[in-house]
Design a protein around this motif. Structure first.
Motif, PDB file in Angstrom:
ATOM      1  N   ASP A 307       3.349   4.887   4.970  1.00  0.00           N
ATOM      2  CA  ASP A 307       4.410   4.446   5.857  1.00  0.00           C
ATOM      3  C   ASP A 307       5.538   3.819   5.037  1.00  0.00           C
ATOM      4  OD1 ASP A 307       5.566   4.077   8.346  1.00  0.00           O
ATOM      5  OD2 ASP A 307       3.757   3.176   9.199  1.00  0.00           O
ATOM      6  N   MET A 308       6.567   3.360   5.737  1.00  0.00           N
ATOM      7  CA  MET A 308       7.741   2.848   5.013  1.00  0.00           C
ATOM      8  C   MET A 308       7.430   1.585   4.222  1.00  0.00           C
ATOM      9  SD  MET A 308      10.059   1.889   8.307  1.00  0.00           S
ATOM     10  CE  MET A 308      11.113   0.571   7.805  1.00  0.00           C
ATOM     11  N   PHE A 309       6.540   0.719   4.729  1.00  0.00           N
ATOM     12  CA  PHE A 309       6.221  -0.494   3.988  1.00  0.00           C
ATOM     13  C   PHE A 309       5.218  -0.225   2.871  1.00  0.00           C
ATOM     14  CE2 PHE A 309       7.870  -2.033   8.034  1.00  0.00           C
ATOM     15  CZ  PHE A 309       8.834  -2.913   7.583  1.00  0.00           C
ATOM     16  N   THR A 310       4.466   0.862   2.997  1.00  0.00           N
ATOM     17  CA  THR A 310       3.614   1.291   1.893  1.00  0.00           C
ATOM     18  C   THR A 310       4.492   1.693   0.709  1.00  0.00           C
ATOM     19  OG1 THR A 310       2.323   2.347   3.661  1.00  0.00           O
ATOM     20  CG2 THR A 310       1.543   2.625   1.414  1.00  0.00           C
ATOM     21  N   ALA A 311       5.522   2.466   0.996  1.00  0.00           N
ATOM     22  CA  ALA A 311       6.458   2.876  -0.056  1.00  0.00           C
ATOM     23  C   ALA A 311       7.147   1.670  -0.666  1.00  0.00           C
ATOM     24  CB  ALA A 311       7.488   3.843   0.510  1.00  0.00           C
ATOM     25  N   GLY A 312       7.489   0.683   0.171  1.00  0.00           N
ATOM     26  CA  GLY A 312       8.110  -0.538  -0.343  1.00  0.00           C
ATOM     27  C   GLY A 312       7.194  -1.295  -1.276  1.00  0.00           C
ATOM     28  N   GLY A 313       5.915  -1.386  -0.916  1.00  0.00           N
ATOM     29  CA  GLY A 313       4.953  -2.052  -1.787  1.00  0.00           C
ATOM     30  C   GLY A 313       4.839  -1.362  -3.128  1.00  0.00           C
ATOM     31  N   MET A 314       4.875  -0.032  -3.107  1.00  0.00           N
ATOM     32  CA  MET A 314       4.796   0.723  -4.350  1.00  0.00           C
ATOM     33  C   MET A 314       6.037   0.505  -5.207  1.00  0.00           C
ATOM     34  SD  MET A 314       3.658   4.696  -4.791  1.00  0.00           S
ATOM     35  CE  MET A 314       2.828   5.242  -6.288  1.00  0.00           C
ATOM     36  N   ALA A 315       7.201   0.419  -4.564  1.00  0.00           N
ATOM     37  CA  ALA A 315       8.443   0.143  -5.300  1.00  0.00           C
ATOM     38  C   ALA A 315       8.364  -1.220  -5.979  1.00  0.00           C
ATOM     39  CB  ALA A 315       9.633   0.198  -4.355  1.00  0.00           C
ATOM     40  N   ALA A 316       7.820  -2.217  -5.263  1.00  0.00           N
ATOM     41  CA  ALA A 316       7.679  -3.558  -5.847  1.00  0.00           C
ATOM     42  C   ALA A 316       6.724  -3.528  -7.036  1.00  0.00           C
ATOM     43  CB  ALA A 316       7.189  -4.539  -4.788  1.00  0.00           C
ATOM     44  N   ALA A 317       5.637  -2.764  -6.924  1.00  0.00           N
ATOM     45  CA  ALA A 317       4.689  -2.641  -8.034  1.00  0.00           C
ATOM     46  C   ALA A 317       5.365  -2.034  -9.257  1.00  0.00           C
ATOM     47  CB  ALA A 317       3.498  -1.789  -7.610  1.00  0.00           C
ATOM     48  N   SER A 318       6.205  -1.049  -9.024  1.00  0.00           N
ATOM     49  CA  SER A 318       6.909  -0.406 -10.129  1.00  0.00           C
ATOM     50  C   SER A 318       7.827  -1.391 -10.844  1.00  0.00           C
ATOM     51  CB  SER A 318       7.712   0.792  -9.615  1.00  0.00           C
ATOM     52  OG  SER A 318       8.321   1.490 -10.669  1.00  0.00           O
ATOM     53  N   ALA A 319       8.518  -2.231 -10.050  1.00  0.00           N
ATOM     54  CA  ALA A 319       9.395  -3.246 -10.648  1.00  0.00           C
ATOM     55  C   ALA A 319       8.585  -4.275 -11.431  1.00  0.00           C
ATOM     56  CB  ALA A 319      10.213  -3.927  -9.557  1.00  0.00           C
ATOM     57  N   VAL A 320       7.420  -4.645 -10.920  1.00  0.00           N
ATOM     58  CA  VAL A 320       6.553  -5.601 -11.610  1.00  0.00           C
ATOM     59  C   VAL A 320       6.092  -5.040 -12.958  1.00  0.00           C
ATOM     60  CG1 VAL A 320       4.242  -6.640 -11.556  1.00  0.00           C
ATOM     61  CG2 VAL A 320       5.763  -6.884  -9.599  1.00  0.00           C
ATOM     62  N   VAL A 321       5.620  -3.796 -12.940  1.00  0.00           N
ATOM     63  CA  VAL A 321       5.146  -3.185 -14.178  1.00  0.00           C
ATOM     64  C   VAL A 321       6.281  -3.072 -15.199  1.00  0.00           C
ATOM     65  CG1 VAL A 321       4.248  -1.044 -15.189  1.00  0.00           C
ATOM     66  CG2 VAL A 321       3.241  -1.965 -13.090  1.00  0.00           C
ATOM     67  N   ALA A 322       7.446  -2.665 -14.736  1.00  0.00           N
ATOM     68  CA  ALA A 322       8.597  -2.552 -15.647  1.00  0.00           C
ATOM     69  C   ALA A 322       8.967  -3.912 -16.226  1.00  0.00           C
ATOM     70  CB  ALA A 322       9.786  -1.943 -14.914  1.00  0.00           C
ATOM     71  N   ALA A 323       8.957  -4.952 -15.382  1.00  0.00           N
ATOM     72  CA  ALA A 323       9.329  -6.299 -15.832  1.00  0.00           C
ATOM     73  C   ALA A 323       8.323  -6.858 -16.830  1.00  0.00           C
ATOM     74  CB  ALA A 323       9.454  -7.226 -14.632  1.00  0.00           C
ATOM     75  N   LEU A 324       7.027  -6.714 -16.528  1.00  0.00           N
ATOM     76  CA  LEU A 324       5.997  -7.242 -17.426  1.00  0.00           C
ATOM     77  C   LEU A 324       5.905  -6.444 -18.717  1.00  0.00           C
ATOM     78  CD1 LEU A 324       3.178  -8.132 -14.865  1.00  0.00           C
ATOM     79  CD2 LEU A 324       4.636  -9.731 -16.139  1.00  0.00           C
ATOM     80  N   SER A 325       6.298  -5.188 -18.669  1.00  0.00           N
ATOM     81  CA  SER A 325       6.334  -4.386 -19.893  1.00  0.00           C
ATOM     82  C   SER A 325       7.447  -4.856 -20.811  1.00  0.00           C
ATOM     83  CB  SER A 325       6.528  -2.906 -19.554  1.00  0.00           C
ATOM     84  OG  SER A 325       5.438  -2.415 -18.798  1.00  0.00           O
ATOM     85  N   LYS A 326       8.559  -5.287 -20.205  1.00  0.00           N
ATOM     86  CA  LYS A 326       9.693  -5.777 -20.987  1.00  0.00           C
ATOM     87  C   LYS A 326       9.460  -7.193 -21.498  1.00  0.00           C
ATOM     88  CE  LYS A 326      13.407  -3.072 -18.781  1.00  0.00           C
ATOM     89  NZ  LYS A 326      14.093  -2.601 -20.001  1.00  0.00           N
TER      90      LYS A 326
END
Length: 399
Positions: A307-326
């Motif tokens: 659903d739309m909030f499932t996709a939002g949660g995945m987007a947030a996870a992607s930002a978290v992984v990118a941030a912690l990688s940096k």
């Protein structure tokens, strides 16, 4: 002989350390992430979808290892019940007691707004998902705030792109989300050059179940105004569209314009085939590798598409992984600097945090409710993807 033992022991220790150090250092301590969501209360369904999408996102992005550069990701989930005071307390607990490196949340705009000063106090990054109130990246913003969710103005600009003329009446909830959304809606009409006029705004309590009086006031305001006459519904939680439709707006030449909603709600709209609206995400619209995986895997596990909030949660996870990688140290100042302008992949495609206010810039979708639905989840057809470049999103944070 004793005088030989110490040098020998040191030599053995040095040899062990030389061999073991890379593995030990690679493992390091856990990376801690707090996920705060309104898992009980009116927005429970949204919160559960966000959590599912977030965990699936981490799984996808780490190849199932749930680690970044050898360090395990530990997710601490907290339920703020959509209560601002509790949201504030839980975020402080996450930063202060749990020592998380980064936090994500929350479902209610009211609670999210209460959390913003806590991020500033602890000098730690907070990624806002899925709360949409404009003030979050507007006048209440601080440099530690980033938002993967769309904001009210993005919703409004998308909707305004489909309303070129005529008369509009708004129905919204009487709290931060609803009032923000209608304010944004009026501004968006002006920003996109629409000639449509807002003739009435109706605000109802979040707990409203009887929409008779509110709807009749909207009908009375719209019925003699220039066509097309549109009653736009902006509502979080159980949507009143069916109840309003039962009052036969077509008697007055009024069309309903629902904002996108979660799939269980949109399933009840089958009798309104041809009705158009705009939405943040629908599983059948984006065409990319991440969305393909999410749709296939979510359908396999849960017997329903994401659903739309499932996709939002995945987007947030992607930002978290990118941030912690940096910035694996979790240093909030360094992380905030690294995340400005940062791009990351999501089920909607590539998003970027705008440098000025850290709002994720992203497309939206113009949909039409399908007449011929192949199955229970085949609900919408794509009219067109609305690119971010067509939504002139203002910067309002007075940085």
């Amino acid at each position: 002989m004793n005088h030989l033992i110490k040098p020998l022991a040191l030599a053995m220790f040095a040899a062990f350390a030389a061999g073991a150090a890379p593995g030990v250092l690679a493992q390091g301590k856990d990376l801690k992430v707090a996920l705060i969501a309104g898992k009980t209360g009116a927005l429970e369904a949204y919160a559960k979808e966000t959590e599912t999408g977030f965990m699936m996102g981490l799984e996808y992005l780490t190849g199932g290892k749930m680690e970044i550069n050898g360090r395990k990701i530990k997710v601490i989930v907290k339920d703020d019940q959509s209560k601002p005071d509790l949201g504030r307390t839980l975020l402080a607990e996450a930063y202060g007691d749990d020592k998380v490196d980064i936090a994500v949340g929350t479902t209610s705009s009211g609670s999210a707004l209460a959390m913003l000063p806590v991020a500033k106090e602890y000098r730690k990054v907070l990624i806002v998902e899925p709360a949409v109130a404009d003030a979050i990246t507007g006048d209440k913003w601080n440099k530690y705030i980033f938002r993967t969710a769309r904001n009210s103005m993005q919703d409004a600009l998308a909707a305004a792109s489909t309303l070129k003329q005529g008369s509009i009446g708004f129905l919204a909830q009487d709290y931060a989300f609803g009032r923000d959304a209608i304010k944004a809606g009026k501004e968006a009409l002006a920003a996109t050059g629409s000639k449509a006029k807002v003739v009435h705004e109706e605000y109802a309590p979040m707990t409203t179940t009887d929409f008779t009086a509110s709807t009749q006031r909207l009908f009375d305001a719209l019925k003699d105004k220039p066509q097309p006459r549109v009653l736009a519904i902006v509502w979080a939680g159980p949507n009143p569209m069916n109840k309003i439709a039962d009052m036969q707006p077509q008697r007055y030449g009024i069309a309903l314009a629902p904002g996108g909603n979660i799939l269980p709600v949109m399933k009840t709209w089958k009798s309104y085939a041809g009705t158009e609206g705009t939405i943040y995400y629908y599983h059948g619209f984006p065409k990319n590798k991440m969305n393909d995986w999410l749709v296939a895997e979510h359908t396999r596990r849960f017997k329903a598409p994401p659903d739309m909030f499932t996709a939002g949660g995945m987007a947030a996870a992607s930002a978290v992984v990118a941030a912690l990688s940096k910035v694996p140290s979790g240093n909030g100042d360094q992380m905030a600097a690294a995340m400005e302008g940062m791009s990351f992949e999501t089920p909607k495609g590539t998003m970027s945090f705008r440098k000025e206010d850290h709002q994720a810039i992203q497309p939206m979708y113009h949909f039409r409710i399908k007449k011929d639905q192949k199955n229970e989840w085949d609900l919408l057809e794509l009219v067109r993807e609305i690119p971010a470049s067509e939504m002139p999103l203002p910067v309002r944070n007075k940085r």
